[in-house]
Scaffold this active site. Structure first.
Site, PDB file in Angstrom:
ATOM      1  N   ASP A   1      19.260  48.825  72.602  1.00  0.00           N
ATOM      2  CA  ASP A   1      18.040  47.975  72.547  1.00  0.00           C
ATOM      3  C   ASP A   1      16.921  48.409  71.636  1.00  0.00           C
ATOM      4  O   ASP A   1      16.223  47.490  71.204  1.00  0.00           O
ATOM      5  CB  ASP A   1      17.605  47.991  74.029  1.00  0.00           C
ATOM      6  CG  ASP A   1      18.773  47.460  74.927  1.00  0.00           C
ATOM      7  OD1 ASP A   1      18.927  46.053  75.153  1.00  0.00           O
ATOM      8  OD2 ASP A   1      19.586  48.087  75.699  1.00  0.00           O
TER       9      ASP A   1
ATOM     10  N   GLU B   1      11.627  39.606  69.496  1.00  0.00           N
ATOM     11  CA  GLU B   1      13.081  38.620  69.518  1.00  0.00           C
ATOM     12  C   GLU B   1      12.869  37.742  70.466  1.00  0.00           C
ATOM     13  O   GLU B   1      12.556  38.048  71.670  1.00  0.00           O
ATOM     14  CB  GLU B   1      14.182  39.786  69.603  1.00  0.00           C
ATOM     15  CG  GLU B   1      15.573  39.042  69.679  1.00  0.00           C
ATOM     16  CD  GLU B   1      16.622  39.944  69.909  1.00  0.00           C
ATOM     17  OE1 GLU B   1      17.558  39.416  70.705  1.00  0.00           O
ATOM     18  OE2 GLU B   1      16.856  40.912  69.146  1.00  0.00           O
TER      19      GLU B   1
ATOM     20  N   ASP C   1      12.262  44.298  71.448  1.00  0.00           N
ATOM     21  CA  ASP C   1      13.365  43.403  71.973  1.00  0.00           C
ATOM     22  C   ASP C   1      13.288  43.447  73.615  1.00  0.00           C
ATOM     23  O   ASP C   1      13.302  44.433  74.412  1.00  0.00           O
ATOM     24  CB  ASP C   1      14.647  44.199  71.658  1.00  0.00           C
ATOM     25  CG  ASP C   1      16.198  43.510  72.305  1.00  0.00           C
ATOM     26  OD1 ASP C   1      16.124  42.172  72.551  1.00  0.00           O
ATOM     27  OD2 ASP C   1      16.807  43.974  72.451  1.00  0.00           O
TER      28      ASP C   1
END
Length: 185
Positions: free
Chosen positions: A144, A71, A11
């Site tokens: 996260d 992502e 991410d």
């Protein structure tokens, strides 16, 4: 799909980069690691990008992932934030491609859908579902890292499907798939 496979999920972010690793054996996934790279203490955006690149390389060299799932930045109203996120994602992708690890990109909605069945799920719902799926004892304070882990799990669930997002096996593949964007500049 190989009998044993390691998937690194990322991410990307310029404040916190979350990541998670899963191992797949005989079509069953197990948890390896989740963590984050905290970049809040750094003011220099270029230093942050360098640290993202270096940490991604370190993860690849340590864990030898077979694939990377990342992502994609979501489209927000703040163009500067979007640009910074895109750069962070690009640097992480470049690290993977430099080590010839295939990279696949997933939208946040697709990741949430794969994990919870709801494309509009909250970070907390995604984290709780991952905790249940992977039998995690505790969840981190910042989510996260679970977002990075979710990208890896999403990739596991989407393997073998015809349409799984943008996938790059190396620089040549990246250039070929983005040649119209590159030629416009």
């Amino acid at each position: 799909m190989a009998k044993e496979q390691i998937i690194l999920g990322i991410d990307p972010g310029t404040t916190i980069m979350g990541f998670g690793l899963i191992k797949v054996e005989n079509k069953k996934m197990s948890f390896l690691q989740l963590n984050e790279l905290d970049l809040k203490k750094y003011d220099d955006h270029y230093l942050k990008l360098k640290l993202i690149f270096e940490r991604t390389i370190e993860l690849i060299d340590t864990h030898h992932p077979d694939e990377i799932a990342i992502e994609a930045p979501f489209f927000g109203k703040n163009v500067q934030s979007m640009l910074k996120l895109g750069r962070a994602q690009g640097v992480a992708m470049a690290a993977g491609l430099s080590r010839e690890v295939p990279v696949t990109e997933y939208s946040p909605k697709k990741i949430k859908m794969a994990i919870t069945g709801n494309g509009n799920a909250s970070k907390e719902q995604v984290a709780k579902m991952l905790q249940s799926l992977l039998k995690l004892k505790t969840l981190p304070k910042n989510l996260d890292s679970t977002d990075g882990l979710a990208a890896a799990v999403c990739h596991f669930y989407n393997q073998g499907r015809v349409e799984i997002g943008k996938s790059y096996s190396g620089w040549a593949s990246f250039v070929k798939q983005n040649s119209t964007k590159i030629n416009k500049q």
